[in-house]
Design a protein around this motif. Structure first.
Motif, mmCIF file in Angstrom:
data_model
loop_
_atom_site.group_PDB
_atom_site.id
_atom_site.type_symbol
_atom_site.label_atom_id
_atom_site.label_comp_id
_atom_site.label_asym_id
_atom_site.label_seq_id
_atom_site.Cartn_x
_atom_site.Cartn_y
_atom_site.Cartn_z
ATOM 1 N N MET A 1 0.849 -1.178 0.000
ATOM 2 C CA MET A 1 0.000 0.000 0.000
ATOM 3 C C MET A 1 0.894 1.241 0.000
ATOM 4 O O MET A 1 2.029 1.193 0.456
ATOM 5 C CB MET A 1 -0.896 0.038 1.246
ATOM 6 N N THR A 2 0.346 2.337 -0.506
ATOM 7 C CA THR A 2 1.054 3.608 -0.491
ATOM 8 C C THR A 2 0.132 4.690 0.041
ATOM 9 O O THR A 2 -1.092 4.557 0.011
ATOM 10 C CB THR A 2 1.534 4.013 -1.903
ATOM 11 N N GLY A 3 0.738 5.773 0.526
ATOM 12 C CA GLY A 3 -0.050 6.889 1.038
ATOM 13 C C GLY A 3 0.846 8.037 1.434
ATOM 14 O O GLY A 3 2.058 8.025 1.203
ATOM 15 N N LYS A 4 0.235 9.045 2.052
ATOM 16 C CA LYS A 4 0.946 10.249 2.471
ATOM 17 C C LYS A 4 0.781 10.406 3.981
ATOM 18 O O LYS A 4 -0.317 10.230 4.517
ATOM 19 C CB LYS A 4 0.360 11.461 1.755
ATOM 20 N N ILE A 5 1.863 10.748 4.650
ATOM 21 C CA ILE A 5 1.809 10.951 6.096
ATOM 22 C C ILE A 5 0.988 12.201 6.390
ATOM 23 O O ILE A 5 1.290 13.283 5.874
ATOM 24 C CB ILE A 5 3.222 11.085 6.705
ATOM 25 N N LEU A 6 -0.058 12.047 7.196
ATOM 26 C CA LEU A 6 -0.875 13.188 7.614
ATOM 27 C C LEU A 6 -0.182 13.934 8.745
ATOM 28 O O LEU A 6 -0.107 15.157 8.755
ATOM 29 C CB LEU A 6 -2.249 12.730 8.088
ATOM 30 N N ARG A 7 0.288 13.163 9.704
ATOM 31 C CA ARG A 7 1.039 13.725 10.834
ATOM 32 C C ARG A 7 1.832 12.593 11.479
ATOM 33 O O ARG A 7 1.425 11.439 11.439
ATOM 34 C CB ARG A 7 0.128 14.407 11.841
ATOM 35 N N PHE A 8 2.963 12.964 12.063
ATOM 36 C CA PHE A 8 3.770 11.989 12.783
ATOM 37 C C PHE A 8 4.513 12.721 13.885
ATOM 38 O O PHE A 8 5.217 13.699 13.633
ATOM 39 C CB PHE A 8 4.771 11.280 11.870
ATOM 40 N N ASP A 9 4.330 12.291 15.115
ATOM 41 C CA ASP A 9 4.990 12.874 16.278
ATOM 42 C C ASP A 9 6.166 11.971 16.622
ATOM 43 O O ASP A 9 5.970 10.882 17.178
ATOM 44 C CB ASP A 9 4.000 12.965 17.441
ATOM 45 N N ASP A 10 7.391 12.411 16.261
ATOM 46 C CA ASP A 10 8.544 11.540 16.495
ATOM 47 C C ASP A 10 8.907 11.431 17.972
ATOM 48 O O ASP A 10 9.630 10.529 18.358
ATOM 49 C CB ASP A 10 9.741 11.948 15.638
ATOM 50 N N PHE A 16 -0.352 9.138 11.569
ATOM 51 C CA PHE A 16 -1.358 8.568 10.686
ATOM 52 C C PHE A 16 -0.996 8.798 9.227
ATOM 53 O O PHE A 16 -0.383 9.809 8.873
ATOM 54 C CB PHE A 16 -2.742 9.166 10.977
ATOM 55 N N ILE A 17 -1.403 7.855 8.394
ATOM 56 C CA ILE A 17 -1.170 7.895 6.953
ATOM 57 C C ILE A 17 -2.529 7.965 6.260
ATOM 58 O O ILE A 17 -3.453 7.232 6.631
ATOM 59 C CB ILE A 17 -0.430 6.620 6.476
ATOM 60 N N ALA A 18 -2.628 8.819 5.222
ATOM 61 C CA ALA A 18 -3.812 8.848 4.357
ATOM 62 C C ALA A 18 -3.503 7.951 3.175
ATOM 63 O O ALA A 18 -2.646 8.264 2.349
ATOM 64 C CB ALA A 18 -4.098 10.268 3.889
ATOM 65 N N PRO A 19 -4.176 6.803 3.063
ATOM 66 C CA PRO A 19 -3.890 5.883 1.959
ATOM 67 C C PRO A 19 -4.283 6.484 0.612
ATOM 68 O O PRO A 19 -5.262 7.222 0.513
ATOM 69 C CB PRO A 19 -4.745 4.658 2.257
ATOM 70 N N ASP A 20 -3.519 6.161 -0.422
ATOM 71 C CA ASP A 20 -3.835 6.620 -1.775
ATOM 72 C C ASP A 20 -5.178 6.087 -2.237
ATOM 73 O O ASP A 20 -5.838 6.705 -3.075
ATOM 74 C CB ASP A 20 -2.742 6.192 -2.757
ATOM 75 N N GLN A 21 -5.605 4.954 -1.715
ATOM 76 C CA GLN A 21 -6.850 4.322 -2.130
ATOM 77 C C GLN A 21 -8.070 5.035 -1.540
ATOM 78 O O GLN A 21 -9.192 4.669 -1.832
ATOM 79 C CB GLN A 21 -6.876 2.845 -1.714
ATOM 80 N N GLY A 22 -7.859 6.031 -0.687
ATOM 81 C CA GLY A 22 -8.960 6.798 -0.128
ATOM 82 C C GLY A 22 -9.680 6.127 1.021
ATOM 83 O O GLY A 22 -10.726 6.581 1.449
#
Length: 141
Positions: A1-10, A16-22
């Motif tokens: 799966m692929t997606g874009k990071i919405l936010r990440f607290d290191d 959370f990741i927003a998947p490309d598949q919606g």
């Protein structure tokens, strides 16, 4: 799966990741990152294995997707010799995003001299980023 990071607290180690598949957002945890966690920033593209977590979808084996931005239309610098090149020059050119460029520079600096302090690393990275932006070596977005 692929997606874009919405936010990440290191610091807390999750995001959370927003998947490309919606589909529904996917939980990500620092234990599942395959690269250094400081590289995982909002807006970065990732690939991962979709797993079922206690509270919903969870990403496993998360890695950054390296994408080459389209090259900018720039001619040779004044005074530069123009050579007849038989191969595709655009294929040789990687225009990085500013965060990707800074990550690459950080890795190179740490590899070159492990004694640099965090402040020194940040100072050199910022100056190199300004230089890269002035020359169009990084994506302006």
């Amino acid at each position: 799966m692929t997606g874009k990071i919405l936010r990440f607290d290191d610091v807390r180690g999750y995001g959370f990741i927003a998947p490309d598949q919606g589909d529904e957002d996917v939980f990500m945890h620092a234990n599942d990152l395959l690269e250094e966690k400081y590289l995982y920033q909002a807006g970065r593209r990732v690939e991962y294995f979709l797993e079922s977590g206690d509270k919903g979808p969870k990403a496993g084996e998360i890695r950054l997707v390296r994408q080459a931005a389209p090259p900018t239309a720039r001619g040779p610098r004044a005074g530069a010799a123009v050579q007849d090149v038989a191969h595709d020059e655009e294929a040789d050119c990687d225009i990085l995003t500013a965060p990707d460029f800074q990550s690459e520079v950080t890795e190179a600096l740490i590899e070159a001299d492990g004694t640099l302090t965090a402040a020194q690393l940040q100072h050199v990275r910022q100056r190199l980023l300004r230089l890269a932006q002035e020359h169009g070596w990084v994506d302006p977005s």
